[in-house]
Design a protein around this motif. Structure first.
Motif, PDB file in Angstrom:
ATOM      1  N   LYS A 175       0.831  -1.280  -0.058  1.00 35.59           N
ATOM      2  CA  LYS A 175       0.007  -0.119  -0.551  1.00 35.59           C
ATOM      3  C   LYS A 175       0.667   1.485   0.193  1.00 35.59           C
ATOM      4  N   SER A 176       0.492   2.204  -0.184  1.00 33.65           N
ATOM      5  CA  SER A 176       0.735   3.673   0.516  1.00 33.65           C
ATOM      6  C   SER A 176       0.889   4.008   1.264  1.00 33.65           C
ATOM      7  N   VAL A 177       1.978   4.942   2.081  1.00 32.73           N
ATOM      8  CA  VAL A 177       1.321   5.545   2.973  1.00 32.73           C
ATOM      9  C   VAL A 177       0.202   5.823   3.355  1.00 32.73           C
ATOM     10  N   ALA A 178      -0.363   6.355   2.138  1.00 31.26           N
ATOM     11  CA  ALA A 178      -1.742   7.276   2.640  1.00 31.26           C
ATOM     12  C   ALA A 178      -2.826   6.986   2.662  1.00 31.26           C
ATOM     13  N   ASP A 179      -2.220   5.069   2.528  1.00 34.74           N
ATOM     14  CA  ASP A 179      -3.286   4.624   2.490  1.00 34.74           C
ATOM     15  C   ASP A 179      -3.853   2.921   4.008  1.00 34.74           C
ATOM     16  N   LEU A 180      -2.630   3.431   4.479  1.00 34.05           N
ATOM     17  CA  LEU A 180      -2.101   3.018   5.860  1.00 34.05           C
ATOM     18  C   LEU A 180      -3.182   3.375   6.816  1.00 34.05           C
ATOM     19  N   ASP A 181      -3.464   2.660   8.067  1.00 35.21           N
ATOM     20  CA  ASP A 181      -4.620   3.285   8.561  1.00 35.21           C
ATOM     21  C   ASP A 181      -3.589   3.588  10.015  1.00 35.21           C
ATOM     22  N   ALA A 182      -3.503   5.334  11.069  1.00 31.15           N
ATOM     23  CA  ALA A 182      -2.668   5.131  12.175  1.00 31.15           C
ATOM     24  C   ALA A 182      -2.025   4.344  12.615  1.00 31.15           C
ATOM     25  N   ALA A 183      -2.495   3.823  13.283  1.00 29.51           N
ATOM     26  CA  ALA A 183      -1.923   1.658  14.099  1.00 29.51           C
ATOM     27  C   ALA A 183      -0.663   1.414  13.351  1.00 29.51           C
ATOM     28  N   THR A 184      -1.144   1.214  11.790  1.00 30.20           N
ATOM     29  CA  THR A 184      -0.368   0.462  11.089  1.00 30.20           C
ATOM     30  C   THR A 184       0.977   1.816  10.598  1.00 30.20           C
ATOM     31  N   LYS A 185       0.500   2.967  10.120  1.00 28.56           N
ATOM     32  CA  LYS A 185       1.883   3.388   9.778  1.00 28.56           C
ATOM     33  C   LYS A 185       2.943   3.616  11.408  1.00 28.56           C
ATOM     34  N   ASN A 186       2.247   4.038  12.582  1.00 28.16           N
ATOM     35  CA  ASN A 186       3.279   4.139  13.903  1.00 28.16           C
ATOM     36  C   ASN A 186       3.697   3.048  13.727  1.00 28.16           C
ATOM     37  N   ALA A 187       3.181   2.182  13.441  1.00 24.11           N
ATOM     38  CA  ALA A 187       4.270   0.388  13.629  1.00 24.11           C
ATOM     39  C   ALA A 187       4.905   0.171  13.357  1.00 24.11           C
ATOM     40  N   HIS A 188       4.832   0.782  11.514  1.00 22.21           N
ATOM     41  CA  HIS A 188       6.342   0.395  10.754  1.00 22.21           C
ATOM     42  C   HIS A 188       7.477   1.776  10.652  1.00 22.21           C
ATOM     43  N   SER A 189       6.738   2.656  10.830  1.00 17.47           N
ATOM     44  CA  SER A 189       7.373   4.030  10.166  1.00 17.47           C
ATOM     45  C   SER A 189       8.316   4.109  10.534  1.00 17.47           C
ATOM     46  N   HIS A 190       9.669   5.423   9.934  1.00 18.73           N
ATOM     47  CA  HIS A 190      10.613   5.454  10.492  1.00 18.73           C
ATOM     48  C   HIS A 190      10.879   6.152  11.608  1.00 18.73           C
ATOM     49  N   ARG A 191      10.502   6.731  12.050  1.00 20.88           N
ATOM     50  CA  ARG A 191      10.078   7.332  13.089  1.00 20.88           C
ATOM     51  C   ARG A 191       9.923   6.726  14.030  1.00 20.88           C
ATOM     52  N   ALA A 192       8.946   5.540  14.259  1.00 17.64           N
ATOM     53  CA  ALA A 192       8.903   4.265  15.094  1.00 17.64           C
ATOM     54  C   ALA A 192      10.559   3.383  15.270  1.00 17.64           C
ATOM     55  N   LEU A 193      10.935   3.303  14.044  1.00  8.93           N
ATOM     56  CA  LEU A 193      11.720   2.340  14.224  1.00  8.93           C
ATOM     57  C   LEU A 193      13.052   2.899  14.595  1.00  8.93           C
ATOM     58  N   ALA A 194      13.223   4.860  14.302  1.00  5.61           N
ATOM     59  CA  ALA A 194      13.956   5.142  15.079  1.00  5.61           C
ATOM     60  C   ALA A 194      13.949   5.430  17.128  1.00  5.61           C
ATOM     61  N   ALA A 195      12.937   5.601  17.500  1.00  6.67           N
ATOM     62  CA  ALA A 195      12.242   5.809  18.431  1.00  6.67           C
ATOM     63  C   ALA A 195      12.375   4.245  19.104  1.00  6.67           C
ATOM     64  N   ALA A 196      12.248   3.178  18.854  1.00  6.61           N
ATOM     65  CA  ALA A 196      12.062   1.681  19.045  1.00  6.61           C
ATOM     66  C   ALA A 196      14.054   2.099  19.161  1.00  6.61           C
ATOM     67  N   GLN A 197      14.852   2.291  18.463  1.00  9.16           N
ATOM     68  CA  GLN A 197      16.471   2.251  18.481  1.00  9.16           C
ATOM     69  C   GLN A 197      17.312   3.057  19.861  1.00  9.16           C
ATOM     70  N   MET A 198      16.101   4.344  19.823  1.00 13.82           N
ATOM     71  CA  MET A 198      16.751   5.803  21.125  1.00 13.82           C
ATOM     72  C   MET A 198      16.045   4.598  22.095  1.00 13.82           C
ATOM     73  N   LEU A 199      15.127   4.387  22.302  1.00 10.26           N
ATOM     74  CA  LEU A 199      14.212   3.497  23.843  1.00 10.26           C
ATOM     75  C   LEU A 199      15.807   2.452  24.469  1.00 10.26           C
ATOM     76  N   ALA A 200      16.436   1.734  23.641  1.00 10.00           N
ATOM     77  CA  ALA A 200      17.291   0.819  23.882  1.00 10.00           C
ATOM     78  C   ALA A 200      18.601   2.181  24.065  1.00 10.00           C
ATOM     79  N   LEU A 201      18.724   2.817  23.500  1.00 11.67           N
ATOM     80  CA  LEU A 201      20.043   3.823  23.999  1.00 11.67           C
ATOM     81  C   LEU A 201      19.848   4.621  24.993  1.00 11.67           C
ATOM     82  N   MET A 202      18.143   4.943  25.796  1.00 12.05           N
ATOM     83  CA  MET A 202      18.464   5.791  26.994  1.00 12.05           C
ATOM     84  C   MET A 202      18.582   4.232  28.136  1.00 12.05           C
TER      85      MET A 202
END
Length: 209
Positions: A175-202
Motif C-alpha cells: 500500500k501507499s503510506v496514505a492508504d495505511l491506517d494510523a496504527a499500522t503507519k505508527n508501527a512501521h514508520s521511520h520515526r517508530a524505527l528510530a524511537a525503538a532504537q532510542m529507547l534501547a539507547l536510553m
C-alpha cells in the motif's frame, strides 16, 4: 526525568509520548516553555537534529530530544532530504496553517513527480533521525536513525496521511503510506524505527527504564 521536545508540532509530541511511554519520561514541547524554533541551516538530518536539541537544552537547562526527518530519493541523489518540507518554491496563501501546508504538500509532490519523469529508478526512503542529549554540552549525544524503504508512485494514491505519503508505496505492505491506517503507519514508520532504537539507547546509556 523531563525531556524537552525541540518542536512545537502537537502531532509529533503525541506520537513521541506514545512511543516513549515505557520509559519514566515527561516529554514537553519547547513552545510550552517559551522556547522559539531553532535554525536548521545544515545539509544533513543529524546536524539539524543536534542543533535543535542543543538549542532546546540550552534554553531550558535540561535534557532535550529533537527529530529531523524527510524523504530521500535514490535517483535524485538523496533529494529532497532536509529540504523535504519546502522542496517546491511556492507562494503560500494567507490564512490557516493547515491550508498552507496542503498547498505546499501538493506543490512538493508535483515537483517530485516532475523530477522523476522518465526515470526507471523509483526507490526512496523516509528517514528519521532522533538526537537526545542530557544537557546542551553533552559530549555523548544519543543518535537513532530509522529508514522506511519504499518506491515513488507515478501518481498519488490514498486519502490519508500528509506530505509525500500519497506517493510513497511500501512494497512490504502492498500500500501507499496514505492508504495505511494510523496504527499500522505508527508501527512501521521511520520515526517508530528510530524511537525503538532510542529507547534501547536510553535504557543502556542513561539507565532509564
Amino acid at each position: 526525568m523531563r525531556l524537552v521536545l525541540a518542536s512545537n508540532n502537537a502531532k509529533k509530541l503525541a506520537e513521541l509520548k506514545a512511543l516513549f511511554a515505557p520509559l519514566p519520561l515527561e516529554i514537553v514541547a519547547q513552545g510550552s516553555l517559551g522556547v522559539a524554533e531553532a535554525e536548521e541551516p545544515h545539509h544533513t538530518f543529524i546536524e539539524n537534529a543536534l542543533a535543535k536539541a542543543r538549542h532546546a537544552a540550552r534554553a531550558t537547562g535540561g535534557a532535550a530530544i529533537a527529530d529531523d526527518s524527510g524523504l530521500c530519493v535514490d535517483a535524485l541523489g538523496g533529494q529532497p532530504g532536509v529540504a523535504s518540507a519546502h522542496f517546491a518554491d511556492v507562494v503560500l496563501p494567507v490564512g490557516e496553517r493547515e491550508v498552507q501546508r496542503r498547498v505546499q504538500d501538493e506543490a512538493n509532490n508535483a515537483l517530485l513527480l516532475q523530477r522523476l519523469q522518465g526515470r526507471p529508478d523509483r526507490r526512496a526512503k523516509f528517514v528519521s533521525t532522533l538526537v537526545a542529549i542530557r544537557s546542551a554540552d553533552d559530549p555523548e549525544p544519543l543518535v537513532a536513525v530509522g529508514r522506511w524503504q519504499g518506491e515513488i508512485l507515478a501518481a498519488p494514491r490514498g486519502a490519508g496521511g500528509f506530505g509525500y505519503d500519497p506517493l510513497m508505496f511500501i512494497p512490504a505492505l502492498g500500500k501507499s503510506v496514505a492508504d495505511l491506517d494510523a496504527a499500522t503507519k505508527n508501527a512501521h514508520s521511520h520515526r517508530a524505527l528510530a524511537a525503538a532504537q532510542m529507547l534501547a539507547l536510553m535504557h543502556e546509556s542513561w539507565h532509564l527504564g
